[in-house]
Design a protein around this motif. Sequence first.
Motif, short mmCIF file in Angstrom:
data_model
loop_
_atom_site.label_atom_id
_atom_site.label_comp_id
_atom_site.label_asym_id
_atom_site.label_seq_id
_atom_site.Cartn_x
_atom_site.Cartn_y
_atom_site.Cartn_z
N GLY A 261 0.78 -1.23 0.00
CA GLY A 261 0.00 0.00 0.00
C GLY A 261 0.81 1.28 0.00
N THR A 262 2.12 1.16 0.04
CA THR A 262 2.99 2.34 -0.02
C THR A 262 2.72 3.13 -1.30
N ILE A 263 2.78 4.46 -1.19
CA ILE A 263 2.64 5.32 -2.36
C ILE A 263 3.93 6.11 -2.55
N LEU A 264 4.43 6.14 -3.76
CA LEU A 264 5.60 6.96 -4.07
C LEU A 264 5.47 7.53 -5.47
N ALA A 265 6.27 8.53 -5.76
CA ALA A 265 6.35 9.08 -7.11
C ALA A 265 7.75 8.80 -7.64
N ALA A 266 7.81 8.28 -8.84
CA ALA A 266 9.10 7.93 -9.44
C ALA A 266 8.92 7.86 -10.95
N SER A 267 9.98 7.48 -11.66
CA SER A 267 9.87 7.34 -13.11
C SER A 267 9.01 6.13 -13.45
N GLY A 268 8.52 6.10 -14.68
CA GLY A 268 7.67 5.01 -15.12
C GLY A 268 8.41 3.70 -15.32
N LEU A 269 9.73 3.69 -15.12
CA LEU A 269 10.51 2.47 -15.31
C LEU A 269 9.99 1.32 -14.45
N LEU A 270 9.47 1.65 -13.25
CA LEU A 270 8.98 0.61 -12.34
C LEU A 270 7.72 -0.06 -12.87
N VAL A 271 6.96 0.66 -13.66
CA VAL A 271 5.67 0.14 -14.16
C VAL A 271 5.65 0.25 -15.68
N LEU A 272 6.71 -0.15 -16.31
CA LEU A 272 6.90 0.06 -17.74
C LEU A 272 5.76 -0.52 -18.57
N ASP A 287 14.39 -0.58 -23.97
CA ASP A 287 15.67 -1.01 -24.55
C ASP A 287 16.71 -1.22 -23.46
N TYR A 288 16.73 -0.31 -22.50
CA TYR A 288 17.69 -0.44 -21.39
C TYR A 288 17.40 -1.69 -20.57
N VAL A 289 16.15 -1.90 -20.21
CA VAL A 289 15.77 -3.07 -19.40
C VAL A 289 16.12 -4.36 -20.13
N ALA A 290 15.82 -4.41 -21.42
CA ALA A 290 16.12 -5.61 -22.21
C ALA A 290 17.62 -5.89 -22.25
N GLY A 291 18.41 -4.84 -22.46
CA GLY A 291 19.87 -5.01 -22.50
C GLY A 291 20.43 -5.45 -21.16
N TYR A 292 19.89 -4.88 -20.08
CA TYR A 292 20.36 -5.23 -18.73
C TYR A 292 20.00 -6.67 -18.40
N GLU A 293 18.77 -7.07 -18.73
CA GLU A 293 18.33 -8.44 -18.43
C GLU A 293 19.16 -9.46 -19.22
N LYS A 294 19.47 -9.13 -20.47
CA LYS A 294 20.27 -10.04 -21.29
C LYS A 294 21.66 -10.22 -20.71
N LYS A 299 16.25 -7.86 -13.60
CA LYS A 299 15.80 -6.51 -13.96
C LYS A 299 16.64 -5.46 -13.24
N PRO A 300 16.88 -4.31 -13.87
CA PRO A 300 17.66 -3.26 -13.23
C PRO A 300 16.82 -2.41 -12.30
N ALA A 301 17.45 -1.86 -11.27
CA ALA A 301 16.80 -0.87 -10.43
C ALA A 301 16.89 0.48 -11.14
N THR A 302 16.03 1.41 -10.76
CA THR A 302 16.06 2.73 -11.40
C THR A 302 17.42 3.41 -11.21
N ASN A 306 19.68 5.67 -13.98
CA ASN A 306 20.25 7.01 -13.84
C ASN A 306 21.62 7.10 -14.49
N VAL A 307 22.40 6.04 -14.39
CA VAL A 307 23.72 6.00 -15.04
C VAL A 307 23.56 5.86 -16.55
N TYR A 308 22.60 5.06 -16.97
CA TYR A 308 22.34 4.89 -18.41
C TYR A 308 21.98 6.23 -19.04
N ASP A 309 21.15 7.00 -18.36
CA ASP A 309 20.77 8.32 -18.89
C ASP A 309 21.96 9.26 -18.97
N ALA A 310 22.88 9.14 -18.00
CA ALA A 310 24.10 9.96 -18.06
C ALA A 310 24.87 9.66 -19.34
N GLY A 311 24.92 8.38 -19.72
CA GLY A 311 25.58 8.00 -20.96
C GLY A 311 24.89 8.58 -22.18
#
Length: 382
Positions: A261-272, A287-294, A299-302, A306-311
């Motif tokens: 029941g916790t509520i938080l605000a974050a990027s949509g990556l958690l509920v893609l 694309d990032y999630v698929a590459g990380y899983e492979k 699955k990657p954490a958000t 954040n590092v992927y976006d820096a790239g």
Amino acid sequence: MSMPMLASVALSAALFAATAAHAQVKVGVVSSSSGPIAAVGVPQKNTVPLLPKQVGKTTIEYIPLDDASDPTASVAAIKKLIGEHKVDAIIGPSGSPNAMGVIQFAAEAGVPLLAPVGTAAVVLPMNDQKKWIFKTTQNDDLIAAALVGHMKKAGVKTVGFIGTADPYGENWQKVFSSLAAPAGIKLVSAESFQRRDTSLTAQGLKTVAARPDAVLIAAPGSSAVLPQTTLFDQGYKGQIYQTHGAALDDFLKLGGKKVEGTILAASGLLVLDEMPAEDPVRKVAADYVAGYEKLHATKPATFGANVYDAGLLLQAAIPAALKAGQPGTAAFRSGLRDAIEQTRELPGTQGVYTMTAQDHSGFDERGRVLITVKGGRWSLLK
């Protein structure tokens, strides 16, 4: 001009062209892949192999270092990357205190640093040092505004606050308080704790005694779990809100039914899978999630995102920076900083980036959604 001189000029031009064609950008990556905030640092370290390796004919080399979650070690790592490796840019460190401690060294060396941390204090208020720092997570006020909006709609009038005793928790208390009061929401208690603490009994009892309608917990990574499980064990029945610092699957695993029941605000990556198909972030994140899983079979954490976006930000900025100078030069690093600051409408895994001289985070409402824990899973709050 004599023939030998012409030949010499032609040879010099050819050598310069060859050097330019094979120029290499060096990027240091400092992550806390061991120590207390390894839950944050490990997915960041694991993301490095997925970062862009080439822009045109320019290759990118990444030099990863582990600071073991220690701010002092972060400083040593940054100095090593700047002094020994002569890097053109740095991604990291993982923790907010760690990032706060290295700002001056990146700025003094004129090396752009992309910080994948929670606290907005790394880029705000903007000054001559922080102009070298960029941030690949949503600023606290963007996330806080979504939480306050939900609280107001839900009829919450009083809130208890529990946050880490560091820049992350401190800035969150400041930002939340400034937004809550105008919304008619009163902060009735405020408690803090150290990330390494193993018991929060006293803080929990004081919070429960204040009888708030809801409690906001501001803590990054796995440290977000203990305050909530403590309140659960003490019989607190009000709504629990968390920040984007809790946006990782370990929060669900460690908290179990006690975080339901916790509520938080974050990027949509958690509920893609629940995000609209036309959302500009969805494809990049998928694309990032698929590459990380492979690569890692999980699955990657958000935090890794954040590092992927820096790239992605560096990849987009390098062509403009090359017009200012060659990699390895102060002119290139300065040009890189300027180019990142000129980023416009760049979709990432966390949102769409549009930087300005005063906004080195660059997110708007497309960088957040309201999420809840339902049946032990993240679910888009509808």
